[in-house]
Each structure stands twice: as structure tokens, then as C-alpha cells.
Motif scaffolding. Structure first.
Motif, PDB file in Angstrom:
ATOM      1  N   TYR A   1      -7.434  -7.378   3.092  1.00  0.00           N
ATOM      2  CA  TYR A   1      -6.222  -8.105   2.692  1.00  0.00           C
ATOM      3  C   TYR A   1      -4.991  -7.201   2.666  1.00  0.00           C
ATOM      4  O   TYR A   1      -3.884  -7.679   2.394  1.00  0.00           O
ATOM      5  CB  TYR A   1      -6.400  -8.700   1.282  1.00  0.00           C
ATOM      6  N   GLY A   2      -5.197  -5.905   2.867  1.00  0.00           N
ATOM      7  CA  GLY A   2      -4.093  -4.976   2.700  1.00  0.00           C
ATOM      8  C   GLY A   2      -3.738  -4.799   1.242  1.00  0.00           C
ATOM      9  O   GLY A   2      -2.559  -4.627   0.890  1.00  0.00           O
ATOM     10  N   LYS A   3      -4.760  -4.821   0.366  1.00  0.00           N
ATOM     11  CA  LYS A   3      -4.560  -4.735  -1.073  1.00  0.00           C
ATOM     12  C   LYS A   3      -5.312  -3.551  -1.661  1.00  0.00           C
ATOM     13  O   LYS A   3      -6.312  -3.090  -1.115  1.00  0.00           O
ATOM     14  CB  LYS A   3      -5.030  -6.034  -1.762  1.00  0.00           C
ATOM     15  N   THR A   4      -4.832  -3.074  -2.799  1.00  0.00           N
ATOM     16  CA  THR A   4      -5.483  -1.963  -3.481  1.00  0.00           C
ATOM     17  C   THR A   4      -6.637  -2.482  -4.330  1.00  0.00           C
ATOM     18  O   THR A   4      -6.700  -3.677  -4.648  1.00  0.00           O
ATOM     19  CB  THR A   4      -4.493  -1.222  -4.395  1.00  0.00           C
ATOM     20  N   PRO A   5      -7.560  -1.593  -4.736  1.00  0.00           N
ATOM     21  CA  PRO A   5      -8.632  -2.019  -5.643  1.00  0.00           C
ATOM     22  C   PRO A   5      -8.105  -2.667  -6.921  1.00  0.00           C
ATOM     23  O   PRO A   5      -8.669  -3.663  -7.402  1.00  0.00           O
ATOM     24  CB  PRO A   5      -9.378  -0.715  -5.936  1.00  0.00           C
ATOM     25  N   THR A   6      -7.043  -2.125  -7.474  1.00  0.00           N
ATOM     26  CA  THR A   6      -6.445  -2.704  -8.681  1.00  0.00           C
ATOM     27  C   THR A   6      -6.034  -4.153  -8.444  1.00  0.00           C
ATOM     28  O   THR A   6      -6.284  -5.036  -9.277  1.00  0.00           O
ATOM     29  CB  THR A   6      -5.219  -1.882  -9.113  1.00  0.00           C
ATOM     30  N   GLN A   7      -5.397  -4.415  -7.317  1.00  0.00           N
ATOM     31  CA  GLN A   7      -4.959  -5.777  -7.001  1.00  0.00           C
ATOM     32  C   GLN A   7      -6.142  -6.714  -6.782  1.00  0.00           C
ATOM     33  O   GLN A   7      -6.088  -7.892  -7.142  1.00  0.00           O
ATOM     34  CB  GLN A   7      -4.048  -5.742  -5.776  1.00  0.00           C
ATOM     35  N   VAL A   8      -7.229  -6.190  -6.230  1.00  0.00           N
ATOM     36  CA  VAL A   8      -8.420  -7.007  -6.009  1.00  0.00           C
ATOM     37  C   VAL A   8      -9.045  -7.428  -7.337  1.00  0.00           C
ATOM     38  O   VAL A   8      -9.378  -8.600  -7.534  1.00  0.00           O
ATOM     39  CB  VAL A   8      -9.455  -6.247  -5.149  1.00  0.00           C
ATOM     40  N   VAL A   9      -9.213  -6.486  -8.275  1.00  0.00           N
ATOM     41  CA  VAL A   9      -9.894  -6.840  -9.524  1.00  0.00           C
ATOM     42  C   VAL A   9      -9.022  -7.743 -10.396  1.00  0.00           C
ATOM     43  O   VAL A   9      -9.544  -8.588 -11.140  1.00  0.00           O
ATOM     44  CB  VAL A   9     -10.353  -5.585 -10.293  1.00  0.00           C
ATOM     45  N   LEU A  10      -7.708  -7.603 -10.307  1.00  0.00           N
ATOM     46  CA  LEU A  10      -6.833  -8.533 -11.024  1.00  0.00           C
ATOM     47  C   LEU A  10      -6.909  -9.920 -10.388  1.00  0.00           C
ATOM     48  O   LEU A  10      -6.939 -10.941 -11.091  1.00  0.00           O
ATOM     49  CB  LEU A  10      -5.396  -8.021 -11.025  1.00  0.00           C
TER      50      LEU A  10
END
Length: 369
Positions: free
Chosen positions: A302-311
Motif C-alpha cells: 500500500y506504500g504504508k509504514t508498519p505504524t500506519q498498517v497497525v492503526l
């Protein structure tokens, strides 16, 4: 950048095909509109609408847990930048408490004072800015009856420099006097000091009791703020999440990135320091690595960071508003990237399954000390 395809049966996101029904990706020109419209949600049965993701202000002014017993002008500026960056990126829901940064708990300055100052400074530049404030009543043993709630609320309003707040919560169940505390919440609503009321760290039983007592006065219980993350899913296991869903109470998730453990920042060789180091030990972080690796892989699609994924995993549960703590502008900007898209149902299930194999961190929620 991935684009939403209207009328197509599927779309390709970074080389992977996904159904339109399980993922939404948006072009940059759509993103601001999405965050300012779709990303506002009602808290429970109240009329209060807040951004789908908020910001926790526990670390602002604190020196007992987050800031290594030091609070200085540099950290003050970083907190102010976190506030401004959050607002600039469409996040306008901020959660604080009277005990955050309390001098009685070795803090340098109260979090409510800082948040009030940041709001005032922002309004000087832009009088039209709207910020939704949530704060909390500390159910200390010597506080008795409904009047103690109103007295504490008025003290909080004084520190915030506001005439009212959007959400007032009981920070934890009291040792005694809980019915009086609930009466105090109802009085606060009727006196126009708050728009909505909630609780925090309430079990299923206490949640139902509070809900029914307020219902008799025609006042909805808007929220229950609890520790909830991908690796701390007790609300799913103890009936709290199901009860919130059943009664129409929003679950506000504190420590949604497990105090940084889910960001990928920490490793067995580089564990967190201070009190968090006693919770997220090298042994635990070793067990966590396979899950963190999969979170990173999903984020890359998705072009997202791990932090953004878990949120986003929490947001995908529906009826959940995560409130990660932002200590600086960089963190606040990253948190905003959790909005405007969704993990697929399959990914949500996969991550829960992987996390279920890891013994969750348990014990007293230190965030509430």
C-alpha cells in the motif's frame, strides 16, 4: 500512486489485485476530502462527531514515563509541532487527562495546560479552527460523590482555558462512589459543560451499569477508552468490544501501537528503555518479529509504514477510534497516513491470526498510573 477505479470489478494496488469491496485506495486529490468528510465518526449514541483517529497527549509534559525525567523547551516545541501537524492533516480530536504531567506524579507541566495553550495559539492564527477535546476525571479514593466530578471538570476547564469540552471520561473505576461519579457525568451534560461523556478501563459489567444509569436520564454513554492493539486484544476476549458494539458505545483505543512495539522501531537488540523496557523485553520482541515482518510486507503493498498498517487494522474493526500519542511532527504526520484507505478483510484476519500466536502483554495498564 494507486487510483480508485469507479465501476470496475477490481483494482491493482502495487501489483496486487484486490476487490473494490475490501480495499479503497485514493489519488492524492481525493485524500483531503476523504479525511475531512468520511473520516468523521459519531461517538456512540451522542451527537458528537470526531475524526476517525485522534491524538493522545499523555506524553505532553510527562516526566514519569515517557520523557526520561526531563521536560524542556525542545520537547515543548516538539509537542506543539505535533499538535499543529495533526490539525494540518485533518486530525482534530485530542485526548488528555488531569493526571497527565501532573506535578504530583513528577511531571514538569500539566498536559491540559499545554493542550489549551496550543489551541489558543492556533486560534490566534485561524479563529475558525475546530478542535475536539477529551479529558478525564481521576477517580482517586478521597473523591466522593457527584460534586467531585463537577469540581474536577471545572478545574480541567480552567487549565484548558475552555468553557466546555467535547468529551469527559472517568479515567478508571473508583474504589467506591462509582454511582456518584456517573451521576456527576450526567450533571456535566445537563449543565452544558460537556457534549458527551464516557468511561475508561471499564469491564463489561461496569460498562453495562454505567450505560443503564445514564440511560435513565436520557444521556448516552459515548465511549469506553481501553488498552487495545493488534497484540493486546483483551477487549475482544473479555466481552468489552462486543458490549460496546451491542450498546452502541465507541471503543477508544489507547496504546494502539503498543507503545511503539508495533512500529518496527524496536528489536531484540534494541529494546525500548525505561518502564517500557520491562514490558517489551528482548524475549518478547523476538517472538514478535514474524508478525512485524508480515506487517511490513503488507504495508509495502500500500506504500504504508508498519505504524500506519497497525492503526488501520484497528480502524478496520469499525466502532474503534485509536488515539496514538504524538511527541513530534514526524509522528503526527505518519499517523495521518493511517486514514483514507483500508486493509482488506483477508489481511485483517491474517494479522489477527498471526498475533493470536503471541502471548499478549498483560498486567496493569501503566498508561493509567
Amino acid at each position: 500512486m494507486a487510483m480508485q477505479v469507479i465501476g470496475a470489478s477490481c483494482l491493482c494496488v502495487f501489483g496486487r489485485r484486490r476487490s473494490i469491496g475490501t480495499v479503497r485506495a485514493f489519488a492524492s486529490e481525493d485524500f483531503t476530502t476523504l479525511k475531512t468528510t468520511e473520516e468523521k465518526v459519531k461517538l456512540g449514541g451522542s451527537d458528537l462527531k470526531v475524526t476517525r483517529l485522534g491524538i493522545g497527549a499523555w506524553s505532553w509534559g510527562d516526566t514519569s514515563y515517557w520523557n526520561n525525567f526531563e521536560w524542556d523547551d525542545r520537547k515543548m516545541k516538539a509537542a506543539k509541532d505535533a499538535f499543529d501537524t495533526s490539525v494540518d492533516n485533518g486530525i482534530t480530536f485530542f485526548d488528555t487527562a488531569e493526571v497527565y504531567g501532573s506535578r504530583a506524579l513528577f511531571g514538569a507541566i500539566n498536559s491540559e495546560i499545554l493542550l489549551g495553550r496550543f489551541i489558543k495559539e492556533r486560534k490566534v492564527k485561524n479563529p475558525e479552527v475546530e478542535v475536539d477535546v477529551a479529558t478525564k476525571f481521576a477517580a482517586l479514593p478521597w473523591r466522593l460523590g457527584r460534586q467531585s466530578v463537577l469540581t474536577a471538570l471545572k478545574d480541567s476547564l480552567g487549565r484548558l482555558g475552555l468553557s466546555s469540552v467535547e468529551l469527559y471520561q472517568l479515567h478508571w473505576p473508583g474504589i467506591w462512589g462509582n454511582e456518584g461519579y456517573i451521576d456527576g457525568l450526567g450533571d456535566a451534560v445537563e449543565q452544558g459543560l460537556v457534549k458527551a461523556v464516557g468511561v475508561s478501563n471499564y469491564s463489561e459489567k461496569r460498562l453495562r451499569e454505567a450505560y443503564e444509569k445514564l440511560k435513565m436520564r436520557g444521556i448516552p454513554l459515548a465511549s469506553n477508552q481501553v488498552n487495545y492493539s493488534l497484540i493486546y486484544r483483551s477487549p475482544e476476549e473479555n466481552g468489552v468490544k462486543a458490549t460496546c458494539d451491542e450498546l452502541g458505545i465507541t471503543l477508544i483505543a489507547y496504546s494502539p501501537i503498543a507503545q511503539g512495539a508495533l512500529t518496527g522501531k524496536y528489536t531484540p537488540e534494541n529494546p525500548p528503555t525505561g518502564p517500557r523496557g520491562r514490558i517489551y523485553t528482548p524475549e518478547f520482541l523476538t517472538k514478535l518479529q514474524p508478525l512485524l515482518n508480515r506487517i511490513k510486507e503488507i504495508g509495502e503493498t500500500y506504500g504504508k509504514t508498519p505504524t500506519q498498517v497497525v492503526l488501520n487494522w484497528l480502524i478496520a474493526q469499525e466502532n474503534v477510534v485509536p488515539i496514538p500519542g504524538a511527541k513530534n511532527a514526524e509522528q503526527a504526520k505518519e499517523f495521518s497516513g493511517a486514514l483514507g484507505w483500508r486493509l482488506s478483510d483477508e489481511e485483517v484476519t491474517e494479522l489477527r491470526s498471526m498475533a493470536s500466536e503471541i502471548r499478549p502483554v498483560t498486567g496493569f495498564p501503566l498508561e493509567k498510573l
